[in-house]
Design an enzyme around this catalytic site. Structure first.
Site, mmCIF file in Angstrom:
data_model
loop_
_atom_site.group_PDB
_atom_site.id
_atom_site.type_symbol
_atom_site.label_atom_id
_atom_site.label_comp_id
_atom_site.label_asym_id
_atom_site.label_seq_id
_atom_site.Cartn_x
_atom_site.Cartn_y
_atom_site.Cartn_z
ATOM 1 N N SER A 250 -3.332 0.466 2.234
ATOM 2 C CA SER A 250 -2.640 -0.285 3.365
ATOM 3 C C SER A 250 -2.190 0.598 4.656
ATOM 4 C CB SER A 250 -1.413 -1.042 2.920
ATOM 5 O OG SER A 250 -2.108 -1.804 1.973
HETATM 6 N N1 SAH Z 1 -1.832 -0.995 -2.952
HETATM 7 C C1 SAH Z 1 -2.947 -0.416 -2.527
HETATM 8 C C2 SAH Z 1 -3.665 -1.013 -1.691
HETATM 9 C C3 SAH Z 1 -4.323 -2.040 -2.112
HETATM 10 S S1 SAH Z 1 -5.857 -2.785 -1.443
HETATM 11 C C4 SAH Z 1 -2.535 1.173 -2.050
HETATM 12 O O1 SAH Z 1 -1.347 1.590 -1.910
HETATM 13 O O2 SAH Z 1 -3.553 1.928 -1.756
HETATM 14 C C5 SAH Z 1 -5.834 -4.196 -2.806
HETATM 15 C C6 SAH Z 1 -6.327 -3.706 -4.102
HETATM 16 O O3 SAH Z 1 -6.081 -4.887 -4.837
HETATM 17 C C7 SAH Z 1 -7.726 -3.184 -4.045
HETATM 18 O O4 SAH Z 1 -7.665 -2.133 -4.918
HETATM 19 C C8 SAH Z 1 -8.171 -4.614 -5.071
HETATM 20 O O5 SAH Z 1 -9.234 -4.114 -6.041
HETATM 21 C C9 SAH Z 1 -7.075 -4.816 -5.900
HETATM 22 N N2 SAH Z 1 -6.960 -6.436 -6.389
HETATM 23 C C10 SAH Z 1 -7.568 -7.327 -5.954
HETATM 24 N N3 SAH Z 1 -7.522 -8.554 -6.679
HETATM 25 C C11 SAH Z 1 -6.767 -7.894 -7.921
HETATM 26 C C12 SAH Z 1 -6.299 -8.652 -8.940
HETATM 27 N N4 SAH Z 1 -6.433 -10.184 -9.131
HETATM 28 N N5 SAH Z 1 -6.015 -8.054 -9.747
HETATM 29 C C13 SAH Z 1 -5.468 -6.650 -9.517
HETATM 30 N N6 SAH Z 1 -5.815 -5.827 -8.475
HETATM 31 C C14 SAH Z 1 -6.563 -6.804 -7.796
#
Ligand code: SAH
Length: 222
Positions: A72
């Site tokens: 992000s």
């Molecule tokens: N917090 C992260 C950015 C996340 S992008 C950082 O600092 O880099 C969003 C993430 O959420 C992705 O890796 C995606 O695979 C995950 N995601 C999506 N749906 C999800 C779910 N149901 N449970 C856990 N993770 C999930």
């Protein structure tokens, strides 16, 4: 030379000065919480992106981390962390969507215990290695579906969701401690709002902060 050794040297676009400039930008853009600014100053974001993108790690933009996912934008990470801390530092925080681990690392600088759930198993080994290299001992990562939360360590005084569900998942509300706060982007691909949910006097109070753009929160593990 390992990546960690390079970071300690702090050269060029990954230097401490570059990181300090990002902190100044975030402060100008309204981030006030000193603990959040200090965490951004400390965490080497360039170690959370591909080496090819290192030189852009301290730009205020999201970047790809593979598997169709993104790390992000720093402002969004800072703002969500600030919202989570608004009434004090939570003891135990659940993050949904580990991704690169950057948000978890920012949290780990501030709160005693971080539990982070990621549905894409292929992302997890690199994150674990990063946390080992950087010496974080207060972050636990699980390969699982964030729609189920992480019941074993519930309740959490803070929950931060970094992928967008269409509505706040019931299981997460069920794992939010009394007095706790949940921060999540909520909405479909057309548009999402950043929401804060407070668990107060046995009820859930929602407020909407601003428009944001996150990858969708998907069901099941991958
Ligand atoms: N917090 C992260 C950015 C996340 S992008 C950082 O600092 O880099 C969003 C993430 O959420 C992705 O890796 C995606 O695979 C995950 N995601 C999506 N749906 C999800 C779910 N149901 N449970 C856990 N993770 C999930």
């Amino acid at each position: 030379m390992t990546r960690e050794a390079r970071s300690a040297e702090g050269v060029g676009m990954t230097s401490q000065r570059t990181r300090d400039r990002l902190v100044e930008l975030l402060a100008r853009q309204g981030i006030e919480e000193p603990r959040v600014l200090e965490a951004v100053r400390t965490v080497p974001r360039h170690l959370f992106v591909d080496e090819a993108l290192e030189s852009r790690a301290y730009d205020n933009t999201p970047l790809p981390i593979g598997h169709g996912q993104t790390i992000s934008q720093p402002w969004v990470v800072a703002r969500m962390t600030e919202l989570l801390l608004e009434h004090g530092v939570p003891g135990r925080v659940l993050e949904v969507g580990t991704g690169s681990g950057y948000q978890a690392a920012i949290l780990a600088q501030i709160v005693p215990e971080v539990y982070s759930v990621e549905r894409v198993g292929a992302l997890i080994p690199a994150v674990r290695q990063r946390f080992r290299d950087l010496g974080y001992r207060n972050v636990m990562i699980r390969h699982g579906d964030g729609y189920e939360g992480w019941p074993e360590y519930a309740p959490y005084e803070g929950i931060i969701v970094t992928a967008a569900p269409e509505r706040v998942p019931e299981a997460l509300l069920g794992q939010l401690a009394e007095g706790g706060r949940l921060v999540a982007p909520v909405g479909g691909p057309g548009g999402q709002d950043l929401r804060v949910v407070e668990h107060r006097d046995g009820a859930f109070h929602q407020s909407t902060i601003s428009a944001v753009s996150f990858v969708p929160m998907l069901r099941g593990r991958a």
